[in-house]
Enzyme design. Structure first.
Site, PDB file in Angstrom:
ATOM      1  N   PRO A 174      34.305  -6.694 -27.016  1.00  0.00           N
ATOM      2  CG  PRO A 174      33.887  -8.542 -25.219  1.00  0.00           C
ATOM      3  CD  PRO A 174      33.357  -7.905 -26.581  1.00  0.00           C
ATOM      4  CD  GLU A 178      29.236 -15.366 -22.177  1.00  0.00           C
ATOM      5  OE1 GLU A 178      29.131 -14.994 -20.840  1.00  0.00           O
ATOM      6  OE2 GLU A 178      30.342 -15.065 -22.852  1.00  0.00           O
ATOM      7  NE  ARG A 200      36.525  16.560 -25.243  1.00  0.00           N
ATOM      8  CZ  ARG A 200      37.578  16.886 -26.055  1.00  0.00           C
ATOM      9  NH1 ARG A 200      38.007  16.306 -26.929  1.00  0.00           N
ATOM     10  NH2 ARG A 200      38.219  17.912 -25.582  1.00  0.00           N
ATOM     11  CG  ASP A 223      45.189  22.157 -27.522  1.00  0.00           C
ATOM     12  OD1 ASP A 223      44.226  21.632 -27.814  1.00  0.00           O
ATOM     13  OD2 ASP A 223      46.051  21.745 -26.605  1.00  0.00           O
TER      14      ASP A 223
END
Ligand SMILES: N#Cc1c(-c2ccc3ccn(Cc4ccc(CN5CCOCC5)cc4)c3c2)n[nH]c1N
Length: 238
Positions: A88, A115, A152, A167
């Protein structure tokens, strides 16, 4: 590129690795993604992967041993992977990091759960990464977001769209331009004339202007960042 994913919830990756652009890239052999269940690297009868935190506190922590066993087994041969841990509070993932990671020959993504992982697991990690300032239930969705953005960018994965998308806009983190398709008018809303003109130079400059304007309006820090790095051309700055 090869990616190894370590997780206690391998099933979460099933659809992601079968469908769409990523699914095709894997089935065609352009990229290799292997998902490993951390539980398969336990040695006890109950295949325990977590335990209570030292010092007390809520929830459970992922034990170090099964993760280290998985790492040792998966790195016995071949190139050492660049290891990511989704957290996180990790370094914020962005397009720049996606481009950098897409150049690595091999990645390993360790997905925390409960956790989080035992702190000693971080001795295996090259980069702790977060996909945003909100708290999820585990590291698997962040791992899929990171893999989607990275894969990708691998040559051949986007297929013939690659050249069209070559581009440098989205790869510089600029926001996209508006897209339209038929019909030319829908419920009184018309497609911008320039897009119907067939004038490719005008269309291209309209799209660049739209992308820069939207980025300046919504994410001015991206423009500032590109200016600082000298990644905006003179005409783009005008
Ligand atoms: N990437 C990414 C993520 C994640 C992410 C990534 C990995 C794991 C592994 C477990 N979780 C759940 C989780 C929730 C809350 C907390 C905080 N507590 C920890 C104990 O001390 C008190 C505070 C920790 C762990 C994860 C969440 N969330 N958001 C992102 N952008």
């Amino acid at each position: 590129m090869r990616i190894d994913v370590l997780t206690v919830l391998p099933g979460l990756f099933d659809c992601f690795l079968k469908e769409g652009v990523i699914g095709k890239a894997i089935s065609s052999g352009k990229v290799e993604v292997k998902v490993h269940n951390i539980r398969d690297f336990t040695t006890d009868k109950h295949r325990v992967v977590d335990d209570v935190p030292y010092g007390g506190g809520p929830g459970m922590v992922l034990k170090p041993e099964p993760i280290f066993r998985a790492y040792d087994e998966l790195t016995k041969e071949g190139e050492k992977p660049y290891v990511l841990l989704t957290e996180p509070w990790g370094e914020k993932f962005n397009q720049e990091m996606a481009v950098e990671l897409s150049k690595k020959p091999r990645l390993m993504i360790i997905c925390g759960r409960y956790e989080g992982v035992d702190e000693r697991v971080k001795s295996l990690v090259d980069r702790e990464v977060s996909i945003g300032d909100y708290v999820l239930t585990g590291g698997e969705l962040p791992a899929m977001v990171i893999m989607d953005a990275v894969l990708r960018l691998i040559p051949g994965v986007l297929g013939n769209l690659e050249s069209l998308r070559a581009d440098s806009f989205s790869d510089r983190g600029l926001l996209g331009y508006p897209n339209y398709t038929r019909p030319a008018e829908f419920r009184g809303m018309k497609v911008p004339e320039v897009l119907l003109s067939g004038h490719h130079k005008k269309i291209e400059s309209w799209r660049k202007e739209q992308s820069l304007r939207k980025t300046l309006e919504r994410r001015p820090e991206i423009i500032e960042n590109l200016k600082r790095k000298g990644l905006l051309t003179k005409e783009e700055l005008e």
